[in-house]
Design a protein around this motif. Structure first.
Motif, PDB file in Angstrom:
ATOM      1  N   GLU A  91      37.333  34.691  49.562  1.00  0.00           N
ATOM      2  CA  GLU A  91      37.329  35.315  48.248  1.00  0.00           C
ATOM      3  C   GLU A  91      37.272  36.832  48.418  1.00  0.00           C
ATOM      4  OE1 GLU A  91      34.992  35.307  43.962  1.00  0.00           O
ATOM      5  OE2 GLU A  91      34.067  34.285  45.659  1.00  0.00           O
ATOM      6  N   ILE A  92      38.168  37.536  47.701  1.00  0.00           N
ATOM      7  CA  ILE A  92      38.245  38.996  47.761  1.00  0.00           C
ATOM      8  C   ILE A  92      38.241  39.526  46.333  1.00  0.00           C
ATOM      9  CG2 ILE A  92      39.609  40.998  48.473  1.00  0.00           C
ATOM     10  CD1 ILE A  92      40.993  39.106  50.505  1.00  0.00           C
ATOM     11  N   ILE A  93      37.410  40.528  46.096  1.00  0.00           N
ATOM     12  CA  ILE A  93      37.408  41.203  44.803  1.00  0.00           C
ATOM     13  C   ILE A  93      37.632  42.682  45.060  1.00  0.00           C
ATOM     14  CG2 ILE A  93      36.099  41.805  42.735  1.00  0.00           C
ATOM     15  CD1 ILE A  93      34.553  39.204  43.080  1.00  0.00           C
ATOM     16  N   MET A  94      38.640  43.224  44.385  1.00  0.00           N
ATOM     17  CA  MET A  94      38.959  44.647  44.499  1.00  0.00           C
ATOM     18  C   MET A  94      38.723  45.321  43.158  1.00  0.00           C
ATOM     19  SD  MET A  94      42.425  46.510  45.793  1.00  0.00           S
ATOM     20  CE  MET A  94      42.482  48.310  45.851  1.00  0.00           C
ATOM     21  N   ASP A  95      38.123  46.500  43.208  1.00  0.00           N
ATOM     22  CA  ASP A  95      37.914  47.278  41.997  1.00  0.00           C
ATOM     23  C   ASP A  95      39.253  47.735  41.441  1.00  0.00           C
ATOM     24  OD1 ASP A  95      36.324  48.757  40.060  1.00  0.00           O
ATOM     25  OD2 ASP A  95      37.045  50.548  41.084  1.00  0.00           O
TER      26      ASP A  95
END
Length: 189
Positions: A92-96
């Motif tokens: 899982e990757i979350i980018m601003d």
């Protein structure tokens, strides 16, 4: 989970830095967007983060930004950071932000506006990126004291614009594709 944030996107000088962060242990409380913290607070937070996160940097030089354009440069920085962290394609990757610059092979990737203030691991990436790039610009200020990079870290402040007008453009430091740098290219140093 991996958090991704960048710093230096809108600067007239210096590199863009994308950072990917992965927590190894519980993150300290009080993490938030680096822009909401003073330099002293960022340094204190980063010291606490050094034992609980792995970080990877995706540097993109000013000349690469000029050659590829900002969107492609951001993609390149994200790719470098995620590769440096050895991110699994199913992680899982979350980018601003609202636009994804994450390669499509990462199937659990998403963007979130204000993630650097809402998601602690993205806040960690934000703080690490800001401190690291600022330190780079402080070193650059020693080489080019007339530009006072220590004050504005490359952003288009009145002080920076005045220095550009007085001393011209520094090749490989200033982004020649960004206004007003492109207007001053006749004064390359």
């Amino acid at each position: 989970m991996v958090g991704v944030d960048e710093v230096g996107r809108g600067c007239l000088a210096g590199p863009l830095l994308v950072v990917a962060a992965r927590a190894k242990t519980e993150l300290p409380s009080g993490l938030r967007d680096s822009k909401l913290l003073s330099r002293k607070q960022r340094l204190e937070v980063l010291e606490r983060l050094s034992n609980c996160c792995d970080f990877a940097e995706g540097w993109v030089k000013a000349v690469e930004i000029d050659n590829y354009g900002l969107s492609k440069a951001l993609r390149l920085g994200v790719k470098r950071a995620l590769n440096g962290l050895r991110t699994d394609t199913a992680e899982e990757i979350i980018m601003d932000g609202k636009v994804s610059y994450i390669p499509k092979k990462f199937i659990k990737a998403r963007t979130l506006i204000d993630a650097d203030n809402l998601i602690p691991v993205v806040s960690a990436a934000s703080v690490y990126a800001k401190v690291t790039r600022d330190n780079y610009m402080f070193e650059l200020a020693k080489k080019h004291p007339n530009y006072k990079f220590q004050n504005h870290v490359g952003y288009g402040t009145a002080e920076h614009l005045k220095a550009l007008s007085s001393f011209g453009v520094i090749k490989f430091v200033h982004r020649s594709s960004f206004m007003p740098v492109s207007k001053m290219m006749s004064g390359i140093r």
